[in-house]
Design a protein around this motif. Structure first.
Motif, mmCIF file in Angstrom:
data_model
loop_
_atom_site.group_PDB
_atom_site.id
_atom_site.type_symbol
_atom_site.label_atom_id
_atom_site.label_comp_id
_atom_site.label_asym_id
_atom_site.label_seq_id
_atom_site.Cartn_x
_atom_site.Cartn_y
_atom_site.Cartn_z
ATOM 1 N N ALA A 112 -11.375 10.353 10.567
ATOM 2 C CA ALA A 112 -10.519 9.294 11.121
ATOM 3 C C ALA A 112 -9.055 9.476 10.759
ATOM 4 O O ALA A 112 -8.210 8.779 11.294
ATOM 5 N N CYS A 113 -8.758 10.408 9.862
ATOM 6 C CA CYS A 113 -7.382 10.529 9.367
ATOM 7 C C CYS A 113 -6.471 11.107 10.448
ATOM 8 O O CYS A 113 -6.685 12.234 10.892
ATOM 9 N N PRO A 114 -5.461 10.369 10.899
ATOM 10 C CA PRO A 114 -4.613 10.906 11.979
ATOM 11 C C PRO A 114 -3.866 12.198 11.612
ATOM 12 O O PRO A 114 -3.848 13.125 12.416
ATOM 13 N N PRO A 115 -3.207 12.311 10.449
ATOM 14 C CA PRO A 115 -2.543 13.593 10.173
ATOM 15 C C PRO A 115 -3.448 14.605 9.479
ATOM 16 O O PRO A 115 -2.961 15.662 9.082
ATOM 17 N N MET B 42 0.288 9.580 5.804
ATOM 18 C CA MET B 42 1.273 8.621 6.292
ATOM 19 C C MET B 42 0.914 7.187 5.964
ATOM 20 O O MET B 42 1.413 6.254 6.600
ATOM 21 N N SER B 43 0.066 6.984 4.993
ATOM 22 C CA SER B 43 -0.207 5.649 4.434
ATOM 23 C C SER B 43 -0.649 4.650 5.494
ATOM 24 O O SER B 43 -0.204 3.517 5.499
ATOM 25 N N CYS B 44 -1.509 5.099 6.408
ATOM 26 C CA CYS B 44 -1.836 4.209 7.519
ATOM 27 C C CYS B 44 -3.042 3.347 7.219
ATOM 28 O O CYS B 44 -3.305 2.412 7.946
ATOM 29 N N GLN B 45 -3.807 3.667 6.213
ATOM 30 C CA GLN B 45 -4.932 2.847 5.783
ATOM 31 C C GLN B 45 -6.149 2.961 6.707
ATOM 32 O O GLN B 45 -7.107 2.198 6.546
ATOM 33 N N LEU B 46 -6.169 3.899 7.635
ATOM 34 C CA LEU B 46 -7.346 4.007 8.499
ATOM 35 C C LEU B 46 -8.559 4.497 7.709
ATOM 36 O O LEU B 46 -9.683 4.120 8.013
ATOM 37 N N GLU C 165 -10.293 1.615 6.217
ATOM 38 C CA GLU C 165 -11.002 0.773 7.176
ATOM 39 C C GLU C 165 -12.320 1.374 7.600
ATOM 40 O O GLU C 165 -13.268 0.642 7.882
ATOM 41 N N ARG D 184 0.834 -1.199 0.000
ATOM 42 C CA ARG D 184 0.000 0.000 0.000
ATOM 43 C C ARG D 184 0.865 1.243 0.000
ATOM 44 O O ARG D 184 1.974 1.230 0.515
#
Lengths: 196, 383, 213
Positions: free
Chosen positions: C73-76, C106-110, C113, C46
């Protein structure tokens, strides 16, 4: 991992407060040396390993609790929880393989919080207490080398305090977000106002 | 005016101490190949001998804890990957473990086994890299390091198939893991784990009997048993000093009580012991991995986690045996979906406390390998 | 120690073995020379998110309904969504602006989800360098929209699962609709007495963040 019974230390020091909600021993900074050296040496405890030192900042705030009034009805009662700062120590015993034992130093002043350093007893506290000083502004008496550690020397504020406002000195990048864009514009205007 | 400019300029001078010998102050770092990142040691040298040392860091500081206190619990998970950026999986697990203490979530069997598998693979990754860089610091430039990197690469490929990313994995969730391993992953994992001891044998032939390594690393940077406990050292650093303390054995978090493995203990507490303890730990990790892959049950991978993670007021401290030592997360909840206090107990930060003690009286070149044997990652030290 | 230098000689033997075997054994030299030769990207890799659309027209077939779950939901905080409006000023279920700042992501995929509409997925393209580090890395709706076929190409396994899930969902919705029509027909036959009309439950709206455009 076996939990540590707190009754022994309360028996030894009856004036100490045990906070049942968090399972921790509350200390005032004057008692620290005596209690900690006892905990370290007492054969029932032998807390030889200090795992973690953390600072916590509590602002003054209203808390609502449900209480029963005279008529027997449940009502909300607002009370003021005072501002305070805490330094939380997590102890384990490497010899007896037990733990954790939580010890909190609590001071009721946010202007000039002073607690007692554990570095004379536990060498491992040195950097962790410096970090608490750096980020919370809690001073440790008896610490050999209390300087800033993560922030640079000359930084004025204590960033982990709850009322800390970050200074507007970033170079904002034009991200899509409205508030960042707005702050970038304000900052640009402020800078242009300064330069001739 | 940015606050950076208020720092006074640093001067380097040759002064005289009371004994009349010349004391040289050297700032080693922040950009120095041996400091593994942006780390500075302010050394005071008497000739070649270190007479004082002050570690200076914070160059990578981004206040991870403050960021986490502004966002919800699950949103902090990808940020934990960036603490110790070599061991994303164990960072995720430590955070999930603390959060699972705040809200009681039953983790399914299969998820527990997958967690153990990825955590032990992470240990292999970390120790491979550390040993490679350790011999790199000793002067074996490049070659052994690249052999270690080559093995690490295979495990990172496994992580990529499992989680989508090689290092910033963001794989473990509160109550389980994000997804099931795809078909064939376990077989591939088994193959790599089975082939790993051959690499370790080869690496030991290459290094452990090497006279230069023995001469450089033995009796350098000694920490005794009592000092190690007093300095709150954890992980391989502590065990190299002869203390039998492994959180996997002591806390038995997860399902570590089901596996048969031993804890390697050093006898001298010098750099060579720290190096050898890590070599032996890799063999034990392989042993755990073989058992975990053999026993991995079928079933669910996510427990019943609440949709909105909103713990009751309270606090929790969860810790695991990360490859570098004890990694702990201290969380205080005030009943909202955002943590009131989020504290990381980073192993390599605390292990740095002993650096000054270990270096005093040794030569500058030894300070380099002592720092290398501590195994620091600046993403975690500075947070 | 029996012989000084024995350990070094043994080590040199290992190095020599590695050197010669690197010519004919793949596992001794697994690297490739990047720009000329590319290592294969596996289908689970990813990188940055993209938006999916069905059919031929990107904007009409857009799956996104501008529910802003991913934005929250996006952390950054790299996702930015503004809902579309029709001519009368009424909000419709699609985004007018959907931006992702890949310099922040940051490519966390949250985001993937939380998306209930299977509209956002992770891309695996990696050669994204750009001359402009601000606007060049800010991807807008048109750049982000990619067809389902592309998704099948890069993540075949995951795409098949997604399609199956969506088909099951659509079938369920269809069945529900039929059941509702049947109920309505039955209700029309034996009319209820007036005054027993059911009021639909009112749903509380979540507080909206202020946005400047």
């Amino acid at each position: 991992m076996a939990a540590i019974d707190h009754k022994g230390v309360i028996r030894q020091f009856p004036e100490l407060e045990w906070e049942a909600s968090s399972g921790s021993l509350i200390l005032s900074p004057e008692k620290v040396d005596e209690v900690v050296s006892w905990l370290k040496e007492d054969p029932a405890y032998r807390l030889d390993y200090l795992s973690c030192v953390s600072g916590v900042d509590y602002l003054e705030k209203e808390v609502k609790t449900r209480v029963r009034n005279e008529a027997g009805k449940m009502v909300f009662k607002t009370s003021l929880s005072p501002e305070k700062m805490e330094v939380v120590y997590h102890f384990y015993s490497m010899e007896k393989k037990t733990g954790p034992f939580i010890l909190k130093q609590r001071v009721l002043s946010r202007e000039n919080p002073v607690v007692t350093s554990l570095t004379p007893h536990y060498g491992g506290a040195e950097l962790m207490e410096r970090e608490v000083y750096d980020l919370f502004g809690i001073r440790f008496t008896g610490h050999p080398d209390l300087r800033r550690i993560l922030m640079w020397e000359g930084f004025q504020h204590y960033p982990m305090r709850k009322d800390y406002v970050p200074p507007n000195d970033y170079e904002y990048e034009p991200t899509p977000h409205g508030d960042v864009l707005e702050r970038a514009r304000e900052r640009r205007e402020e800078l242009e106002g300064q330069s001739p | 005016m940015s606050p950076v400019q208020t720092m006074p300029p640093r001067s380097y001078h040759i002064g005289k101490d009371d004994l009349g010998a010349d004391i040289l102050e050297v700032a080693m770092g922040p950009h120095h190949p041996s400091t593994h990142g942006v780390f500075r040691m302010d050394l005071k040298l008497d000739g070649e001998t270190v007479v004082d040392l002050k570690p200076v860091f914070g160059y990578l500081h981004r206040n991870h804890e403050k960021i986490a206190e502004d966002i919800t619990y699950p949103m902090s998970m990808p940020f934990t990957d960036r603490l110790d950026y070599l061991c994303g999986m164990t960072n995720n697990w430590a955070y999930a473990l603390s959060a699972e203490k705040l809200i009681e979530i039953k983790v399914p069997e299969r998820a527990e086994y997958i967690r153990v598998i990825v955590a032990e693979l992470t240990r292999l990754v970390n120790h491979c890299l550390l040993i490679g860089f350790f011999v790199n610091d000793l002067g074996a430039l490049g070659t052994p390091l690249l052999y270690a990197l080559r093995e690490r690469e295979k495990i990172l490929d496994l992580f990529e198939v499992l989680s989508g990313a090689r290092m910033m994995v963001n794989y473990i969730r509160f109550g389980g893991v994000r997804c099931d391993p795809p078909d064939g992953w376990l077989k591939e994992c088994q193959r790599i784990v089975d082939a790993f001891p051959a690499f370790l044998d080869e690496y030991e032939t290459l290094l452990t009997e090497n006279e230069i390594i023995i001469a450089r690393a033995q009796n350098v940077g000694v920490v005794t048993r009592e000092e190690a406990i007093n300095f709150s050292l954890t992980g391989p650093m502590l065990r190299a000093s002869g203390v039998n303390y492994d959180i996997r054995k002591v806390d038995r978090y997860g399902i570590y009580d089901r596996f048969d493995f031993k804890v390697p203990i050093g006898g001298h507490g010098d750099c060579y012991d720290r190096f050898m303890v890590r070599m032996l730990e890799m063999r034990q990790s392989v042993k755990i991995l073989k058992q975990a892959i053999r026993d991995l049950p079928e079933g669910e991978i996510m427990g019943k986690a609440p949709k909105i993670f909103r713990p009751a007021p309270g606090e929790a401290y969860g810790r695991i045996e990360a490859p570098k030592g004890e990694l702990g997360f201290y969380l205080i909840s005030d009943g909202t979906p955002i943590p009131y206090r989020f504290k990381v107990r980073p192993p390599s930060f605390v292990n740095l406390t002993a650096l000054r003690h270990m270096c005093l009286g040794h030569k500058v070149a030894d300070a380099v390998i002592i720092l290398g044997s501590i195994d620091i990652v600046l993403g975690e030290v500075d947070r | 120690m029996s012989l000084i230098g024995k350990g070094i000689l043994k080590g040199m033997g290992v190095t020599a073995k590695n050197f010669f075997q690197s010519y004919y054994r793949k596992e001794r030299l697994p690297t490739v020379e990047y720009p000329e030769e590319k290592a294969t990207i596996n289908q689970f890799s990813r990188n940055f998110p993209f938006l999916l659309y069905d059919g031929d027209d990107p904007v009409d077939g857009m799956r996104c309904t501008a529910c802003t779950l991913c934005e929250r939901a996006c952390p950054p905080q790299c996702i930015y969504i503004i809902k579309d409006k029709d001519e009368n000023g009424k909000a419709i279920l699609s985004p007018r602006i959907f931006d992702i700042d890949t310099s922040v992501c940051m490519s966390c995929q949250l985001c993937v989800e939380v998306c209930p509409y299977e509209a956002i997925r992770m891309d695996s393209a990696f050669e994204l360098s750009n001359e402009n580090r601000f606007e060049g890395l800010l991807l807008n709706r048109e750049e982000l929209l990619k067809p389902n076929a592309y998704y099948h190409e890069i993540h075949p396994l995951e795409a098949r699962e997604t399609d199956d899930r969506m088909a099951a969902k659509a079938a369920l919705a269809e069945a529900k609709k039929k059941a509702r029509q049947k109920r309505a027909r039955l209700a029309a036959k034996n009319k209820p007495p007036p005054g027993l009309k059911k009021t639909p439950p009112t749903r509380k709206k979540p507080p909206q963040r202020e946005k400047s455009e």
